[in-house]
Design a protein around this motif. Structure first.
Motif, PDB file in Angstrom:
ATOM      1  N   THR A   1       0.637  -1.375  -0.009  1.00  0.00           N
ATOM      2  CA  THR A   1      -0.034  -0.095  -0.142  1.00  0.00           C
ATOM      3  C   THR A   1       0.914   1.203   0.048  1.00  0.00           C
ATOM      4  N   ALA A   2       1.884   1.283   0.607  1.00  0.00           N
ATOM      5  CA  ALA A   2       2.819   2.481   0.942  1.00  0.00           C
ATOM      6  C   ALA A   2       3.440   2.558  -0.450  1.00  0.00           C
ATOM      7  N   GLY A   3       3.785   1.601  -0.997  1.00  0.00           N
ATOM      8  CA  GLY A   3       4.587   1.787  -2.300  1.00  0.00           C
ATOM      9  C   GLY A   3       3.571   2.330  -3.454  1.00  0.00           C
ATOM     10  N   GLY A   4       2.208   1.845  -3.362  1.00  0.00           N
ATOM     11  CA  GLY A   4       1.087   2.271  -4.436  1.00  0.00           C
ATOM     12  C   GLY A   4       0.969   3.755  -4.083  1.00  0.00           C
ATOM     13  N   ALA A   5       0.830   4.180  -2.761  1.00  0.00           N
ATOM     14  CA  ALA A   5       0.599   5.550  -2.431  1.00  0.00           C
ATOM     15  C   ALA A   5       1.826   6.332  -3.112  1.00  0.00           C
ATOM     16  N   LYS A   6       3.072   5.948  -2.963  1.00  0.00           N
ATOM     17  CA  LYS A   6       4.093   6.876  -3.525  1.00  0.00           C
ATOM     18  C   LYS A   6       3.907   6.799  -4.877  1.00  0.00           C
ATOM     19  N   GLN A   7       3.651   5.791  -5.544  1.00  0.00           N
ATOM     20  CA  GLN A   7       3.518   5.894  -6.833  1.00  0.00           C
ATOM     21  C   GLN A   7       2.442   6.871  -7.475  1.00  0.00           C
ATOM     22  N   VAL A   8       1.459   6.838  -6.791  1.00  0.00           N
ATOM     23  CA  VAL A   8       0.542   7.988  -7.136  1.00  0.00           C
ATOM     24  C   VAL A   8       0.915   9.228  -7.071  1.00  0.00           C
ATOM     25  N   GLY A   9       1.786   9.591  -5.828  1.00  0.00           N
ATOM     26  CA  GLY A   9       2.394  10.773  -5.766  1.00  0.00           C
ATOM     27  C   GLY A   9       3.106  11.329  -6.700  1.00  0.00           C
ATOM     28  N   GLU A  10       3.986  10.225  -7.399  1.00  0.00           N
ATOM     29  CA  GLU A  10       4.753  10.491  -8.526  1.00  0.00           C
ATOM     30  C   GLU A  10       4.153  10.638  -9.609  1.00  0.00           C
ATOM     31  N   LYS A  11       2.835  10.215 -10.125  1.00  0.00           N
ATOM     32  CA  LYS A  11       1.981  10.294 -11.356  1.00  0.00           C
ATOM     33  C   LYS A  11       1.536  11.690 -10.838  1.00  0.00           C
ATOM     34  N   VAL A  12       1.071  12.257  -9.913  1.00  0.00           N
ATOM     35  CA  VAL A  12       0.551  13.583  -9.510  1.00  0.00           C
ATOM     36  C   VAL A  12       1.731  14.530  -9.911  1.00  0.00           C
ATOM     37  N   LYS A  13       3.010  14.438  -9.539  1.00  0.00           N
ATOM     38  CA  LYS A  13       3.844  15.229  -9.805  1.00  0.00           C
ATOM     39  C   LYS A  13       4.111  15.230 -11.528  1.00  0.00           C
ATOM     40  N   ASP A  14       4.008  14.042 -12.053  1.00  0.00           N
ATOM     41  CA  ASP A  14       4.467  14.095 -13.496  1.00  0.00           C
ATOM     42  C   ASP A  14       3.296  14.948 -14.005  1.00  0.00           C
ATOM     43  N   ALA A  15       2.182  14.841 -13.696  1.00  0.00           N
ATOM     44  CA  ALA A  15       1.100  15.499 -14.338  1.00  0.00           C
ATOM     45  C   ALA A  15       0.845  16.823 -13.989  1.00  0.00           C
ATOM     46  N   ALA A  16       1.417  17.502 -12.795  1.00  0.00           N
ATOM     47  CA  ALA A  16       1.713  18.958 -12.680  1.00  0.00           C
ATOM     48  C   ALA A  16       2.747  19.308 -13.484  1.00  0.00           C
ATOM     49  N   LYS A  17       3.772  18.455 -13.748  1.00  0.00           N
ATOM     50  CA  LYS A  17       4.837  19.026 -14.758  1.00  0.00           C
ATOM     51  C   LYS A  17       4.272  19.352 -16.098  1.00  0.00           C
TER      52      LYS A  17
END
Length: 63
Positions: free
Chosen positions: A40-56
């Motif tokens: 779950t922690a790994g998945g949540a971190k992946q979501v955070g990375e995707k949000v950062k990519d989308a913001a960029k």
């Protein structure tokens, strides 16, 4: 650095799956729960990375 973070997160998810399965096979609920937590922690971190990519990407297209 984003690629390495994504790779680490995927590794954490894989480790969690392994622990979860090992806990299931050995009948150890603590190990199984620890695996679920890692996954779950790994998945949540992946979501955070995707949000950062989308913001960029949004910033790049807005310019």
């Amino acid at each position: 650095m984003g690629f390495l973070d994504k790779l680490k997160n995927k590794a954490q998810q894989a480790k969690g799956r392994g622990k979860e399965e090992a806990g299931r096979q050995s009948g150890d609920p603590h190990l199984e729960a620890e695996g679920k937590s890692d996954r779950t922690a790994g998945g949540a971190k992946q979501v955070g990375e995707k949000v950062k990519d989308a913001a960029k990407e949004a910033k790049r297209t807005a310019e």
